[in-house]
Structure formats: C-alpha cells, structure tokens
Design a protein around this motif. Structure first.
Motif, PDB file in Angstrom:
ATOM      1  N   UNK A 185      69.600 -12.755  57.770  1.00 56.97           N
ATOM      2  CA  UNK A 185      69.037 -14.032  58.194  1.00 56.97           C
ATOM      3  C   UNK A 185      70.039 -14.807  59.042  1.00 56.97           C
ATOM      4  N   UNK A 186      71.296 -14.845  58.592  1.00 56.22           N
ATOM      5  CA  UNK A 186      72.341 -15.545  59.343  1.00 56.22           C
ATOM      6  C   UNK A 186      72.591 -14.859  60.685  1.00 56.22           C
ATOM      7  N   UNK A 187      72.631 -13.525  60.676  1.00 59.50           N
ATOM      8  CA  UNK A 187      72.850 -12.755  61.905  1.00 59.50           C
ATOM      9  C   UNK A 187      71.782 -13.091  62.940  1.00 59.50           C
ATOM     10  N   UNK A 188      70.513 -13.048  62.531  1.00 66.88           N
ATOM     11  CA  UNK A 188      69.420 -13.296  63.470  1.00 66.88           C
ATOM     12  C   UNK A 188      69.387 -14.756  63.919  1.00 66.88           C
ATOM     13  N   UNK A 189      69.769 -15.673  63.046  1.00 67.95           N
ATOM     14  CA  UNK A 189      69.820 -17.087  63.425  1.00 67.95           C
ATOM     15  C   UNK A 189      70.912 -17.324  64.470  1.00 67.95           C
ATOM     16  N   UNK A 190      72.063 -16.706  64.278  1.00 71.52           N
ATOM     17  CA  UNK A 190      73.149 -16.836  65.255  1.00 71.52           C
ATOM     18  C   UNK A 190      72.740 -16.244  66.594  1.00 71.52           C
ATOM     19  N   UNK A 191      72.055 -15.119  66.554  1.00 71.38           N
ATOM     20  CA  UNK A 191      71.561 -14.491  67.785  1.00 71.38           C
ATOM     21  C   UNK A 191      70.608 -15.426  68.514  1.00 71.38           C
ATOM     22  N   UNK A 192      69.669 -15.995  67.773  1.00 74.87           N
ATOM     23  CA  UNK A 192      68.708 -16.923  68.364  1.00 74.87           C
ATOM     24  C   UNK A 192      69.413 -18.127  68.966  1.00 74.87           C
ATOM     25  N   UNK A 193      70.368 -18.689  68.226  1.00 79.63           N
ATOM     26  CA  UNK A 193      71.092 -19.867  68.707  1.00 79.63           C
ATOM     27  C   UNK A 193      71.846 -19.569  69.998  1.00 79.63           C
ATOM     28  N   UNK A 194      72.430 -18.361  70.083  1.00 81.87           N
ATOM     29  CA  UNK A 194      73.181 -18.022  71.291  1.00 81.87           C
ATOM     30  C   UNK A 194      72.255 -17.846  72.485  1.00 81.87           C
ATOM     31  N   UNK A 195      71.092 -17.243  72.292  1.00 80.82           N
ATOM     32  CA  UNK A 195      70.131 -17.154  73.390  1.00 80.82           C
ATOM     33  C   UNK A 195      69.694 -18.549  73.829  1.00 80.82           C
ATOM     34  N   UNK A 196      69.505 -19.453  72.884  1.00 81.93           N
ATOM     35  CA  UNK A 196      69.188 -20.848  73.230  1.00 81.93           C
ATOM     36  C   UNK A 196      70.283 -21.435  74.105  1.00 81.93           C
ATOM     37  N   UNK A 197      71.525 -21.182  73.734  1.00 79.02           N
ATOM     38  CA  UNK A 197      72.660 -21.730  74.475  1.00 79.02           C
ATOM     39  C   UNK A 197      72.725 -21.164  75.890  1.00 79.02           C
ATOM     40  N   UNK A 198      72.433 -19.878  76.035  1.00 77.37           N
ATOM     41  CA  UNK A 198      72.409 -19.303  77.380  1.00 77.37           C
ATOM     42  C   UNK A 198      71.326 -19.977  78.236  1.00 77.37           C
ATOM     43  N   UNK A 199      70.179 -20.233  77.639  1.00 75.20           N
ATOM     44  CA  UNK A 199      69.098 -20.916  78.366  1.00 75.20           C
ATOM     45  C   UNK A 199      69.517 -22.334  78.752  1.00 75.20           C
ATOM     46  N   UNK A 200      70.143 -23.042  77.823  1.00 69.63           N
ATOM     47  CA  UNK A 200      70.582 -24.408  78.094  1.00 69.63           C
ATOM     48  C   UNK A 200      71.646 -24.447  79.182  1.00 69.63           C
ATOM     49  N   UNK A 201      72.556 -23.472  79.164  1.00 73.18           N
ATOM     50  CA  UNK A 201      73.574 -23.401  80.205  1.00 73.18           C
ATOM     51  C   UNK A 201      72.930 -23.145  81.570  1.00 73.18           C
ATOM     52  N   UNK A 202      71.973 -22.233  81.610  1.00 68.13           N
ATOM     53  CA  UNK A 202      71.264 -21.935  82.857  1.00 68.13           C
ATOM     54  C   UNK A 202      70.587 -23.187  83.401  1.00 68.13           C
ATOM     55  N   UNK A 203      69.925 -23.939  82.522  1.00 64.54           N
ATOM     56  CA  UNK A 203      69.212 -25.145  82.969  1.00 64.54           C
ATOM     57  C   UNK A 203      70.165 -26.274  83.335  1.00 64.54           C
ATOM     58  N   UNK A 204      71.361 -26.272  82.781  1.00 63.11           N
ATOM     59  CA  UNK A 204      72.343 -27.280  83.181  1.00 63.11           C
ATOM     60  C   UNK A 204      72.799 -27.029  84.615  1.00 63.11           C
TER      61      UNK A 204
END
Length: 290
Positions: free
Chosen positions: A70-89
C-alpha cells in the motif's frame, strides 16, 4: 467487473491501495474519489465469486506485506502527481495523457484550471470508468488499446506541450510494443515528454519461471493471464531505440526515505534491488532538435 480481462482487473489493486492509504494515519496521498469508489464496489465484492474481489473488500491488497505494498503504490502515485505538477509549472496550458488510466482520479488532484487531460484505457475499462467519472470540457476519456495508434488523432492540436504518463502499464506489454509506441509518440508529437514506470530485466526473467510467476499471481490474487513481460536494465536504455530520445531523470521509491516502507528501505542499499521497479522521465525530441 466479471466481464473484464485478468490484465484489466489489475487496476483494482492500486485503486484499493489509494483508498486504504487515504484512510490511514498520516496518509501519503489524499484520494477521496478512490475511497468513494471502493465503498461502492465493496457492497458487490463482499459476496463475489472472485477471490481478488473478496480480499479487496476485506481491505487486503496483497496476501503478504499488505501495508508495505500500500505504501509502495501510494509513493508511486504521489511521484507521478509530482511529475505532472512539475510539467504544468513549466507549461501551464499543456496536455497530459494518462495511458492505462484505470480508475485513476489524478486529474482532480493536479488540475490547474487550464490543462487539457486525456484518460486512455481499453474499452472495457473505460465503460467501468464512466460509471464513476464524468467527462468535462478539459477532461476526456479515450476507449482504445494503447497500441491502436489512432487514439493519438483525438488529442487536441498542440506542438511540444504534451506529457504522457504510464503508471503500471509498460511491464505488461512486449518490448517491441513499447518501442513501437514510444517511437510513434515521438514521430507524431516531437518534443513531448514521457514519464513511465519500468521493471528491471532481472525481475522479468525471474517471473518467466513458472514457480515465481504463480507466486506473483497468488500473492496478488491475480488470474493466470497476468504476467509481466517487459523490463530494462538501465534508465537510459530507451535512448538506444532512436535518435532524439533523451533521458532526463529517474526516481525510485527509496529516494523519499519513507518510514512506512519499514524493512523494505534496506533495499535502497542494494544496487540491484533499488531499481527493481522505478520511474523514468524522457523527452522525445524531433531528430531536427539534436
């Protein structure tokens, strides 16, 4: 859910993991939509003939090391979110395409008010997705195999401001399929970016052995049709597939030093295990840009 394939059904594991993590103490992510969807599914899954469904309804996403997955998949999801946020910045009015989206609610988490978003998955998955999500003026669903490249015709006209993300997808494809897909994205949308999760070749080779393949399926309550097929040894490997494919950076779950991973953090000290499964970021440039 009984009408979808074993491979498509893997979308349930990250969905339930996001819901479980959201409801935990000090959650790594906040996905209220995942909680809402799983609560609705539980009423059906509790009495399902599928072992996977019944186990998920009980809050078990894996036979062993449940909390760690659960923690592994949550961290993965959070990092993909961060990549998206960086792209949009960098490109606020960009286009993001989530390949193999499953029941992801990422758009609602990172929407900046102007991004154009596309969720793509097989028709059987999009049919289920439409029971829980609505399309909007900027959020679209595409029912297609990622390998039927006609789906690219549906993207909004754009130049370089496109980010493709592939979370939990490429490892279930064949190497030639992944290569053809990436080269086609580069050809049609030169300058686009790709963030994808990849499996290490040594993991794929292990899962080719029948004993380990069955253990993987048993531990995750998956059907016999589910197996991982594609892996790489190094993050820069895609660069050898064609001119203009440029490695930008990579991330492993151990980079965040998350306490919820517990003993799994020991893998960070192993060069091999650290990158058993990780995320890689590329730019797919036109050959003219080289």
């Amino acid at each position: 859910m009984s009408s979808i394939t074993d491979i498509s059904e893997t979308l349930l594991i990250p969905l339930y993991s996001r819901a479980r993590e959201t409801q935990s103490k000090k959650p790594l992510i906040n996905d209220a939509k995942a909680v809402e969807i799983t609560e609705k599914l539980n009423t059906v899954f509790a009495t399902s003939s599928s072992l996977l469904h019944r186990q998920l309804a009980k809050g078990k996403v894996r036979r062993t090391a449940n909390k760690k997955l659960t923690a592994f998949l949550a961290l993965r999801t959070r990092q993909f979110d961060r990549y998206c946020q960086d792209f949009l910045s960098r490109t606020p009015n960009g286009v993001i395409v989530e390949l193999g989206c499953g029941l992801s609610s990422r758009f609602s988490r990172i929407d900046n008010g102007v991004v154009e978003w596309y969720d793509l998955d097989l028709p059987e998955v999009i049919a289920i997705r439409k029971q829980f999500f609505q399309e909007t003026a900027r959020s679209h669903m595409i029912a297609s195999s990622v390998l039927d490249f006609r789906w690219m015709d549906q993207l909004a006209p754009t130049h370089n401001n496109v980010l493709f993300i592939a979370e939990g997808l490429f490892m279930y494809l064949l190497e030639e399929e992944v290569k053809t897909l990436i080269l086609e994205m580069q050809r049609r949308l030169p300058g686009c970016e790709l963030v994808c999760e990849v499996e290490n070749t040594f993991v794929i080779n292990t899962l080719k052995k029948e004993r380990w393949k069955k253990k993987f399926q048993r531990d995750h309550h998956l059907g016999p049709g589910v197996t991982m097929q594609f892996g790489i040894r190094d993050g820069k490997e895609f660069e050898h597939w064609g001119q203009g494919i440029r490695f930008l950076d990579e991330w492993t779950i151990f980079d965040d030093h998350e306490k919820k991973l517990g003993w799994m953090n020991l893998f960070a000290f192993s060069k091999r295990l650290r990158k058993a499964q990780w995320i890689v970021h590329y730019r797919l440039q036109s050959c003219n840009e080289i």
